[in-house]
Design a protein around this motif. Structure first.
Motif, PDB file in Angstrom:
ATOM      1  N   ASP A  61     -38.011  44.406  44.238  1.00  0.00           N
ATOM      2  CA  ASP A  61     -36.607  43.980  44.252  1.00  0.00           C
ATOM      3  C   ASP A  61     -36.330  42.949  43.165  1.00  0.00           C
ATOM      4  O   ASP A  61     -35.302  43.021  42.482  1.00  0.00           O
ATOM      5  CB  ASP A  61     -36.233  43.398  45.618  1.00  0.00           C
ATOM      6  N   LEU A  62     -37.238  41.986  42.993  1.00  0.00           N
ATOM      7  CA  LEU A  62     -37.066  40.993  41.935  1.00  0.00           C
ATOM      8  C   LEU A  62     -37.100  41.662  40.567  1.00  0.00           C
ATOM      9  O   LEU A  62     -36.275  41.363  39.699  1.00  0.00           O
ATOM     10  CB  LEU A  62     -38.138  39.909  42.022  1.00  0.00           C
ATOM     11  N   ASP A  63     -38.020  42.590  40.366  1.00  0.00           N
ATOM     12  CA  ASP A  63     -38.101  43.295  39.085  1.00  0.00           C
ATOM     13  C   ASP A  63     -36.839  44.105  38.805  1.00  0.00           C
ATOM     14  O   ASP A  63     -36.345  44.131  37.672  1.00  0.00           O
ATOM     15  CB  ASP A  63     -39.324  44.209  39.044  1.00  0.00           C
ATOM     16  N   ILE A  64     -36.299  44.749  39.838  1.00  0.00           N
ATOM     17  CA  ILE A  64     -35.053  45.507  39.666  1.00  0.00           C
ATOM     18  C   ILE A  64     -33.937  44.571  39.218  1.00  0.00           C
ATOM     19  O   ILE A  64     -33.165  44.884  38.308  1.00  0.00           O
ATOM     20  CB  ILE A  64     -34.690  46.273  40.956  1.00  0.00           C
ATOM     21  N   TYR A  65     -33.854  43.398  39.848  1.00  0.00           N
ATOM     22  CA  TYR A  65     -32.853  42.415  39.427  1.00  0.00           C
ATOM     23  C   TYR A  65     -33.095  41.961  37.991  1.00  0.00           C
ATOM     24  O   TYR A  65     -32.161  41.875  37.188  1.00  0.00           O
ATOM     25  CB  TYR A  65     -32.848  41.201  40.373  1.00  0.00           C
ATOM     26  N   ARG A  66     -34.338  41.703  37.632  1.00  0.00           N
ATOM     27  CA  ARG A  66     -34.647  41.212  36.291  1.00  0.00           C
ATOM     28  C   ARG A  66     -34.323  42.226  35.199  1.00  0.00           C
ATOM     29  O   ARG A  66     -34.162  41.850  34.037  1.00  0.00           O
ATOM     30  CB  ARG A  66     -36.109  40.788  36.221  1.00  0.00           C
ATOM     31  N   TYR A  67     -34.215  43.494  35.540  1.00  0.00           N
ATOM     32  CA  TYR A  67     -33.847  44.523  34.568  1.00  0.00           C
ATOM     33  C   TYR A  67     -32.411  45.008  34.760  1.00  0.00           C
ATOM     34  O   TYR A  67     -31.991  45.968  34.115  1.00  0.00           O
ATOM     35  CB  TYR A  67     -34.833  45.691  34.631  1.00  0.00           C
ATOM     36  N   SER A  68     -31.664  44.326  35.610  1.00  0.00           N
ATOM     37  CA  SER A  68     -30.288  44.730  35.895  1.00  0.00           C
ATOM     38  C   SER A  68     -29.327  44.242  34.814  1.00  0.00           C
ATOM     39  O   SER A  68     -29.626  43.330  34.044  1.00  0.00           O
ATOM     40  CB  SER A  68     -29.843  44.159  37.246  1.00  0.00           C
ATOM     41  N   ASP A  69     -28.150  44.853  34.787  1.00  0.00           N
ATOM     42  CA  ASP A  69     -27.098  44.413  33.872  1.00  0.00           C
ATOM     43  C   ASP A  69     -26.683  42.972  34.176  1.00  0.00           C
ATOM     44  O   ASP A  69     -26.374  42.210  33.262  1.00  0.00           O
ATOM     45  CB  ASP A  69     -25.885  45.340  33.959  1.00  0.00           C
ATOM     46  N   THR A  70     -26.694  42.610  35.444  1.00  0.00           N
ATOM     47  CA  THR A  70     -26.344  41.238  35.834  1.00  0.00           C
ATOM     48  C   THR A  70     -27.285  40.240  35.177  1.00  0.00           C
ATOM     49  O   THR A  70     -26.845  39.270  34.556  1.00  0.00           O
ATOM     50  CB  THR A  70     -26.393  41.080  37.370  1.00  0.00           C
ATOM     51  N   PHE A  71     -28.593  40.466  35.311  1.00  0.00           N
ATOM     52  CA  PHE A  71     -29.568  39.551  34.723  1.00  0.00           C
ATOM     53  C   PHE A  71     -29.435  39.536  33.201  1.00  0.00           C
ATOM     54  O   PHE A  71     -29.529  38.466  32.583  1.00  0.00           O
ATOM     55  CB  PHE A  71     -30.985  39.957  35.126  1.00  0.00           C
ATOM     56  N   LYS A  72     -29.199  40.682  32.601  1.00  0.00           N
ATOM     57  CA  LYS A  72     -29.065  40.765  31.135  1.00  0.00           C
ATOM     58  C   LYS A  72     -27.850  39.999  30.638  1.00  0.00           C
ATOM     59  O   LYS A  72     -27.805  39.591  29.476  1.00  0.00           O
ATOM     60  CB  LYS A  72     -28.996  42.224  30.693  1.00  0.00           C
ATOM     61  N   GLU A  73     -26.886  39.768  31.516  1.00  0.00           N
ATOM     62  CA  GLU A  73     -25.717  38.965  31.155  1.00  0.00           C
ATOM     63  C   GLU A  73     -25.956  37.487  31.445  1.00  0.00           C
ATOM     64  O   GLU A  73     -25.649  36.619  30.626  1.00  0.00           O
ATOM     65  CB  GLU A  73     -24.504  39.451  31.951  1.00  0.00           C
ATOM     66  N   VAL A  74     -26.522  37.181  32.611  1.00  0.00           N
ATOM     67  CA  VAL A  74     -26.702  35.802  33.058  1.00  0.00           C
ATOM     68  C   VAL A  74     -27.780  35.083  32.256  1.00  0.00           C
ATOM     69  O   VAL A  74     -27.562  33.971  31.767  1.00  0.00           O
ATOM     70  CB  VAL A  74     -27.035  35.773  34.567  1.00  0.00           C
ATOM     71  N   TRP A  75     -28.946  35.693  32.134  1.00  0.00           N
ATOM     72  CA  TRP A  75     -30.097  34.978  31.572  1.00  0.00           C
ATOM     73  C   TRP A  75     -29.897  34.518  30.122  1.00  0.00           C
ATOM     74  O   TRP A  75     -30.174  33.358  29.811  1.00  0.00           O
ATOM     75  CB  TRP A  75     -31.366  35.805  31.732  1.00  0.00           C
ATOM     76  N   PRO A  76     -29.416  35.354  29.211  1.00  0.00           N
ATOM     77  CA  PRO A  76     -29.236  34.865  27.834  1.00  0.00           C
ATOM     78  C   PRO A  76     -28.259  33.683  27.748  1.00  0.00           C
ATOM     79  O   PRO A  76     -28.474  32.757  26.966  1.00  0.00           O
ATOM     80  CB  PRO A  76     -28.688  36.077  27.083  1.00  0.00           C
ATOM     81  N   TYR A  77     -27.221  33.716  28.565  1.00  0.00           N
ATOM     82  CA  TYR A  77     -26.260  32.615  28.554  1.00  0.00           C
ATOM     83  C   TYR A  77     -26.916  31.325  29.048  1.00  0.00           C
ATOM     84  O   TYR A  77     -26.799  30.269  28.409  1.00  0.00           O
ATOM     85  CB  TYR A  77     -25.040  32.975  29.410  1.00  0.00           C
ATOM     86  N   VAL A  78     -27.614  31.399  30.179  1.00  0.00           N
ATOM     87  CA  VAL A  78     -28.286  30.219  30.725  1.00  0.00           C
ATOM     88  C   VAL A  78     -29.367  29.738  29.752  1.00  0.00           C
ATOM     89  O   VAL A  78     -29.497  28.540  29.481  1.00  0.00           O
ATOM     90  CB  VAL A  78     -28.870  30.529  32.117  1.00  0.00           C
ATOM     91  N   LYS A  79     -30.127  30.663  29.221  1.00  0.00           N
ATOM     92  CA  LYS A  79     -31.225  30.328  28.299  1.00  0.00           C
ATOM     93  C   LYS A  79     -30.723  29.585  27.053  1.00  0.00           C
ATOM     94  O   LYS A  79     -31.411  28.721  26.516  1.00  0.00           O
ATOM     95  CB  LYS A  79     -31.935  31.626  27.902  1.00  0.00           C
ATOM     96  N   SER A  80     -29.512  29.884  26.625  1.00  0.00           N
ATOM     97  CA  SER A  80     -28.958  29.238  25.428  1.00  0.00           C
ATOM     98  C   SER A  80     -28.740  27.736  25.631  1.00  0.00           C
ATOM     99  O   SER A  80     -28.576  26.999  24.666  1.00  0.00           O
ATOM    100  CB  SER A  80     -27.644  29.905  25.011  1.00  0.00           C
ATOM    101  N   MET A  81     -28.763  27.277  26.872  1.00  0.00           N
ATOM    102  CA  MET A  81     -28.538  25.863  27.182  1.00  0.00           C
ATOM    103  C   MET A  81     -29.837  25.090  27.394  1.00  0.00           C
ATOM    104  O   MET A  81     -29.821  23.886  27.625  1.00  0.00           O
ATOM    105  CB  MET A  81     -27.671  25.745  28.436  1.00  0.00           C
ATOM    106  N   PHE A  82     -30.967  25.766  27.332  1.00  0.00           N
ATOM    107  CA  PHE A  82     -32.256  25.136  27.638  1.00  0.00           C
ATOM    108  C   PHE A  82     -32.678  24.103  26.599  1.00  0.00           C
ATOM    109  O   PHE A  82     -32.505  24.289  25.404  1.00  0.00           O
ATOM    110  CB  PHE A  82     -33.378  26.175  27.690  1.00  0.00           C
ATOM    111  N   ALA A  83     -33.323  23.049  27.099  1.00  0.00           N
ATOM    112  CA  ALA A  83     -34.015  22.081  26.245  1.00  0.00           C
ATOM    113  C   ALA A  83     -35.491  22.451  26.164  1.00  0.00           C
ATOM    114  O   ALA A  83     -36.172  22.084  25.210  1.00  0.00           O
ATOM    115  CB  ALA A  83     -33.865  20.672  26.803  1.00  0.00           C
TER     116      ALA A  83
END
Length: 98
Positions: A61-83
């Motif tokens: 289930d976690l892997d399915i989420y990690r390859y979902s369109d939702t994750f592909k939208e959320v993660w790059p945006y959040v990652k852009s704010m990382f220190a």
């Protein structure tokens, strides 16, 4: 069931932006198949450090989420704010203390 813990360290100028974004998207993550729980925690001494705790029925289930369109939208945006690079752990609960 297992627990996923993710440590997120943000640039100071993005802390409020991240908190607002998490508030907007938390219901989307919580509604993913297999996700039964999601919370956000903030470190008491470093205000730019956060932890997410999520409960998943299984790793598939976690892997399915990690390859979902939702994750592909959320993660790059959040990652852009990382220190710093995010850190993640998958753990099993051994004991519950009441």
């Amino acid at each position: 069931m297992f627990i996923r813990i993710v440590k997120l360290t943000f640039k100071e100028e993005h802390v409020e932006e991240f908190v607002q974004y998490f508030e907007e998207i938390k219901h989307v993550v919580r509604s993913q198949p297999g996700c039964s729980f999601l919370e956000l925690y903030q470190d008491k001494t470093q205000s730019n450090v956060f932890f997410t705790y999520s409960y998943w029925e299984n790793e598939q289930d976690l892997d399915i989420y990690r390859y979902s369109d939702t994750f592909k939208e959320v993660w790059p945006y959040v990652k852009s704010m990382f220190a710093e690079r995010a850190q993640a752990w998958s753990v099993d609960r051994l004991l519950t203390v009441n």
